[in-house]
Write a protein that holds these residues in place. Structure first.
Motif, short mmCIF file in Angstrom:
data_model
loop_
_atom_site.label_atom_id
_atom_site.label_comp_id
_atom_site.label_asym_id
_atom_site.label_seq_id
_atom_site.Cartn_x
_atom_site.Cartn_y
_atom_site.Cartn_z
N MET A 280 0.82 -1.20 0.00
CA MET A 280 0.00 0.00 0.00
C MET A 280 0.87 1.27 0.00
O MET A 280 0.55 2.22 -0.69
CB MET A 280 -0.90 -0.04 1.24
N ALA A 281 1.95 1.25 0.73
CA ALA A 281 2.76 2.46 0.88
C ALA A 281 3.76 2.65 -0.26
O ALA A 281 4.37 3.71 -0.35
CB ALA A 281 3.51 2.41 2.21
N THR A 282 3.90 1.66 -1.13
CA THR A 282 4.89 1.77 -2.20
C THR A 282 4.29 1.78 -3.60
O THR A 282 5.01 1.97 -4.57
CB THR A 282 5.90 0.61 -2.12
N THR A 283 2.98 1.59 -3.71
CA THR A 283 2.35 1.62 -5.03
C THR A 283 1.74 2.99 -5.29
O THR A 283 1.37 3.70 -4.36
CB THR A 283 1.25 0.55 -5.14
N ALA A 284 1.61 3.34 -6.56
CA ALA A 284 0.98 4.61 -6.91
C ALA A 284 -0.47 4.63 -6.42
O ALA A 284 -0.93 5.63 -5.86
CB ALA A 284 1.06 4.84 -8.42
N LYS B 205 -3.79 1.60 9.89
CA LYS B 205 -4.45 0.31 9.71
C LYS B 205 -3.88 -0.43 8.50
O LYS B 205 -4.03 -1.64 8.38
CB LYS B 205 -5.96 0.50 9.54
N TRP B 206 -3.27 0.32 7.59
CA TRP B 206 -2.76 -0.25 6.34
C TRP B 206 -1.26 -0.44 6.33
O TRP B 206 -0.75 -1.25 5.56
CB TRP B 206 -3.17 0.65 5.17
N ALA B 207 -0.55 0.33 7.11
CA ALA B 207 0.92 0.25 7.12
C ALA B 207 1.45 0.74 8.45
O ALA B 207 0.81 1.55 9.13
CB ALA B 207 1.49 1.09 5.98
N HIS B 208 2.63 0.24 8.82
CA HIS B 208 3.30 0.75 10.01
C HIS B 208 3.79 2.17 9.72
O HIS B 208 4.10 2.51 8.58
CB HIS B 208 4.49 -0.14 10.38
N GLU B 209 3.87 2.98 10.76
CA GLU B 209 4.25 4.37 10.57
C GLU B 209 5.58 4.53 9.84
O GLU B 209 5.73 5.40 8.98
CB GLU B 209 4.30 5.10 11.92
N ASP B 210 6.55 3.66 10.14
CA ASP B 210 7.86 3.78 9.49
C ASP B 210 7.84 3.32 8.02
O ASP B 210 8.81 3.52 7.31
CB ASP B 210 8.93 3.02 10.27
N GLY C 143 -1.83 2.84 -3.97
CA GLY C 143 -1.84 2.89 -2.51
C GLY C 143 -1.57 4.27 -1.97
O GLY C 143 -2.19 4.72 -1.01
N LYS C 144 -0.64 4.97 -2.61
CA LYS C 144 -0.32 6.33 -2.17
C LYS C 144 -1.53 7.26 -2.34
O LYS C 144 -1.76 8.14 -1.49
CB LYS C 144 0.87 6.88 -2.94
N ILE C 145 -2.31 7.06 -3.40
CA ILE C 145 -3.53 7.85 -3.59
C ILE C 145 -4.47 7.63 -2.42
O ILE C 145 -5.01 8.58 -1.84
CB ILE C 145 -4.24 7.47 -4.92
N TRP C 146 -4.70 6.37 -2.07
CA TRP C 146 -5.60 6.04 -0.95
C TRP C 146 -5.06 6.60 0.36
O TRP C 146 -5.81 7.21 1.13
CB TRP C 146 -5.79 4.54 -0.84
N LEU C 147 -3.76 6.40 0.64
CA LEU C 147 -3.17 6.89 1.88
C LEU C 147 -3.26 8.41 2.00
O LEU C 147 -3.51 8.94 3.08
CB LEU C 147 -1.71 6.44 1.99
#
Length: 110
Positions: free
Chosen positions: A1-5, A21-26, A7-11
């Protein structure tokens, strides 16, 4: 989620609690990157998720303005350069706008 285009839109559309809920803060992209994505209406992946694969993604919004889906273009990173992204972005945004209009029209009719 944090590394896809996509996923970044959603985040970028979420608050911090929902992001966690989708990724750790780091693992999350920097807040400044997510703010820029939210402001510009697109996200880009330059090989972060899969080596040598680039992607460009835009949101498709429903009648309430929430993201219902994303529309993306992918390509080999050596071909999906800045010039390709600049060419593809307006076309992706236009297609996403058309899809959003269809979605909103169907929501209103329902």
């Amino acid at each position: 989620m944090a590394t896809t285009a996509q996923g970044k839109i959603w985040l970028a559309a979420m608050g911090m609690q929902e992001r966690l809920k989708w990724a750790h803060e780091d693992e999350l992209p920097p807040e400044s990157e997510l703010d820029q994505i939210a402001a510009s209406g697109f996200a880009r992946n330059k090989g972060e998720n899969e080596p040598e694969i680039g992607a460009l993604s835009v949101p498709i919004r429903d009648v309430s303005g929430k993201i219902a889906a994303t529309l993306s273009a992918f390509g080999m990173l050596n071909r999906f350069d800045d010039a390709m992204a600049e060419t593809a972005l307006p076309k992706l945004k236009a297609a996403a706008g058309d899809l959003a209009a269809e979605l909103r029209a169907s929501e209103v009719r329902a």
